[in-house]
Design an enzyme around this catalytic site. Structure first.
Site, PDB file in Angstrom:
ATOM      1  N   THR A 105       0.907  -1.259  -0.139  1.00  0.00           N
ATOM      2  CA  THR A 105       0.045   0.101  -0.065  1.00  0.00           C
ATOM      3  C   THR A 105       0.876   1.183  -0.043  1.00  0.00           C
ATOM      4  O   THR A 105       2.086   1.206  -0.034  1.00  0.00           O
ATOM      5  CB  THR A 105      -0.929   0.048   1.140  1.00  0.00           C
ATOM      6  OG1 THR A 105      -0.200   0.295   2.296  1.00  0.00           O
ATOM      7  CG2 THR A 105      -1.696  -1.138   1.275  1.00  0.00           C
ATOM      8  N   VAL A 161      14.480  -0.379  -0.490  1.00  0.00           N
ATOM      9  CA  VAL A 161      15.177   0.794  -0.653  1.00  0.00           C
ATOM     10  C   VAL A 161      15.778   1.007  -2.005  1.00  0.00           C
ATOM     11  O   VAL A 161      15.843   2.173  -2.361  1.00  0.00           O
ATOM     12  CB  VAL A 161      16.540   0.218   0.168  1.00  0.00           C
ATOM     13  CG1 VAL A 161      17.660   1.122  -0.164  1.00  0.00           C
ATOM     14  CG2 VAL A 161      16.371  -0.073   1.408  1.00  0.00           C
ATOM     15  N   LYS A 233      14.870   5.619   3.672  1.00  0.00           N
ATOM     16  CA  LYS A 233      15.623   4.593   3.153  1.00  0.00           C
ATOM     17  C   LYS A 233      16.731   4.703   3.775  1.00  0.00           C
ATOM     18  O   LYS A 233      17.684   3.622   3.950  1.00  0.00           O
ATOM     19  CB  LYS A 233      15.832   4.761   1.579  1.00  0.00           C
ATOM     20  CG  LYS A 233      14.415   4.529   0.650  1.00  0.00           C
ATOM     21  CD  LYS A 233      14.550   4.859  -0.772  1.00  0.00           C
ATOM     22  CE  LYS A 233      13.262   4.451  -1.406  1.00  0.00           C
ATOM     23  NZ  LYS A 233      13.330   5.131  -2.629  1.00  0.00           N
TER      24      LYS A 233
HETATM   25  N1  HSE Z   1       9.207   7.114  -5.681  1.00  0.00           N
HETATM   26  C1  HSE Z   1      10.242   6.305  -5.182  1.00  0.00           C
HETATM   27  C2  HSE Z   1      11.229   6.743  -6.175  1.00  0.00           C
HETATM   28  C3  HSE Z   1       9.857   4.873  -5.582  1.00  0.00           C
HETATM   29  O1  HSE Z   1      11.260   7.341  -6.909  1.00  0.00           O
HETATM   30  O2  HSE Z   1      12.549   6.159  -6.178  1.00  0.00           O
HETATM   31  C4  HSE Z   1      10.784   3.747  -4.945  1.00  0.00           C
HETATM   32  O3  HSE Z   1      10.897   4.134  -3.626  1.00  0.00           O
END
Ligand code: HSE
Length: 359
Positions: A105, A161, A233
Site C-alpha cells: 500500500t 530501498v 531509506k
Molecule cells: N518514489 C520512489 C522513487 C519509488 O522515485 O524512488 C521507490 O521507492
C-alpha cells in the site's frame, strides 16, 4: 511447497507481481515453490477472496475494470466485495487461507499506517510478511522483527530501498565478514530523473509530471522531491546494517526543490552533476551521522553512474574498500521483482526448516 498469498494494495507493484508470478512460474518451481493468490484487497478497488485460489484468468480480465468486475463474480468460490476498510483488511490478513501477506500500500512517512497495522497483525497471526512499504520498516523495524521472531515467521523488505536491485540481501549475505563503516547513495529515482531532465532543458514542473506518468513518483511527489523518501531509506539501511534505531529526527533532510534550474544546468557544463545523496557513517565509537542533501558531484564520481531513474549505493568496507551497486530504483515490475526474490528467500527457508524438522 505451496505459498498462499494475500495481496494488500493492488496498485502498480502488486499488479506487477501478479504478472511476474505468471511469467516466472517455472522459475519458482526450480526452488520447489508454487504460489496461489487467495486474497486481493485494495482501498479503491475492493476485496476478492477464494481460499482455493483466485482464478488468474478472471483476475487478469478484471484488472482493467476494477476488482469487482464481472469475470471475478462469475468465478466459482470467489467472493467479491466492492469496498474495503482497515478492520476488514486485518481480519482478511489473519485468515487461515493466507501464508504470506504481501503489503504494497502507499507509504505514510509520519505514522507508517495503515501498512504498519497490516504488518503487525500479519506477523502476530504467524503469517510471513513481504513489504515494499518504507513506512512500517523505517519506523518500526525492530518491533516487527521481534514479533516475527516470536512467531517463527519471516519479515522481508528488499524492495524498500532500491526496488528490485539487491542491497539489503547484499549486506545480509555476500558482504558478511566485511565491516561496513558507511554508505552513500542515490536512493530516489524520481528526483534523479527530474534532475536529469532539468539538466537536459526541461522545467521542474514538466519533469515532475513526466515522472508521475511513468509511475516513479510517490502518491505525494513531495516525498521524492523534499527528500523524505530517501530519509526513510537511509533509516532502513542504517538500521539493517548497524541496528542503529535511527528515527527521522536523526537524519537531517533537504530535498532538491531549493536548487534552481540554471544551477542544475551549470553543473553539467562543468562536467559534474547535482544528485540527491542519502548517506550514513558509523565512527569507531559507534556514533552514527546520517543526512539527506543535494550535492554537486564532480566528474568521475562513482554515484554519477546513476542517471535517470537508476539508483546507486556505495558501501565503504574494511576489506574491499568501496563497493558500488547500481540498478533500477523504482518502477512497478522492478519493485515487484523484489517481492519475487523475497518470496524465493522465504520459500527456501521454509523448505529448509521443514527438511531439518523431518530429519
Ligand atoms: N518514489 C520512489 C522513487 C519509488 O522515485 O524512488 C521507490 O521507492
Amino acid at each position: 511447497m505451496e505459498l498462499r498469498l494475500a495481496l494488500i494494495g493492488f496498485g502498480g507493484v502488486n499488479q506487477g507481481l501478479f504478472e511476474l508470478l505468471l511469467s516466472k512460474k517455472d522459475e519458482l518451481r526450480k526452488y520447489g515453490i508454487d504460489t496461489k493468490i487467495t486474497a486481493v484487497t485494495d482501498l479503491r478497488l475492493g476485496t476478492v477472496t477464494n481460499p482455493s485460489g483466485i482464478s488468474t484468468d478472471a483476475l487478469r480480465a478484471s484488472i482493467q475494470a476494477g476488482l469487482s468486475a464481472i469475470p471475478l463474480q462469475a468465478d466459482p468460490g470467489t467472493s467479491v466485495t466492492p469496498d474495503s476498510d482497515l478492520d476488514a483488511t486485518l481480519k482478511l490478513i489473519a485468515s487461515d487461507f493466507v501464508d504470506v501477506v504481501v503489503e504494497a500500500t502507499f507509504t505514510d512517512p509520519q505514522t507508517g499506517e495503515p501498512a504498519l497495522s497490516h504488518c503487525r497483525t500479519a506477523l502476530e497471526s504467524s503469517k510471513h510478511v513481504i513489504t515494499t512499504n518504507k513506512g512500517p520498516i523505517a519506523l518500526a523495524q525492530q518491533e516487527l522483527v521481534s514479533i516475527a521472531n516470536r512467531n517463527g515467521v519471516f519479515l522481508k523488505y528488499e524492495g524498500t530501498v532500491m526496488s528490485g536491485t539487491p542491497v539489503l540481501r547484499q549486506i545480509s549475505t555476500t558482504l558478511r565478514g566485511c565491516e561496513v563503516t558507511g554508505f552513500s547513495g542515490i536512493l530516489n529515482g524520481t528526483s534523479n530523473f527530474v534532475l536529469g531532465e532539468v539538466a537536459a532543458g526541461k522545467t521542474f514542473d514538466s519533469a515532475i509530471q513526466e515522472a508521475q506518468v511513468l509511475g516513479y513518483a510517490e502518491a505525494n511527489p513531495a516525498a521524492d522531491l523534499e527528500g523524505s523518501d530517501v530519509q526513510l531509506k537511509v533509516m532502513i539501511m542504517a538500521n539493517a546494517l548497524w541496528g542503529a534505531g535511527l528515527c527521522r529526527d536523526d537524519v537531517p533532510c533537504r530535498g532538491i526543490t531549493g536548487l534552481t534550474e540554471s544551477e542544475i544546468r551549470r553543473a553539467i557544463t562543468e562536467g559534474g552533476a547535482w544528485r540527491l545523496v542519502g548517506s550514513a557513517r558509523r565512527s569507531s565509537d559507534g556514533t552514527i551521522v546520517a543526512s539527506v542533501e543535494p550535492k554537486e558531484l564532480p566528474a568521475g564520481h562513482p554515484l554519477l553512474a546513476a542517471t535517470g531513474v537508476t539508483n546507486a549505493i556505495s558501501f565503504d568496507t574494511d576489506v574491499l574498500g568501496l563497493v558500488t551497486v547500481t540498478g533500477p530504483g523504482a518502477g512497478r515490475v522492478e519493485t515487484a521483482f523484489a517481492i519475487l526474490s523475497d518470496l524465493i528467500d522465504i520459500g527456501e527457508k521454509v523448505i529448509a526448516g521443514a527438511t531439518e524438522a523431518a530429519a
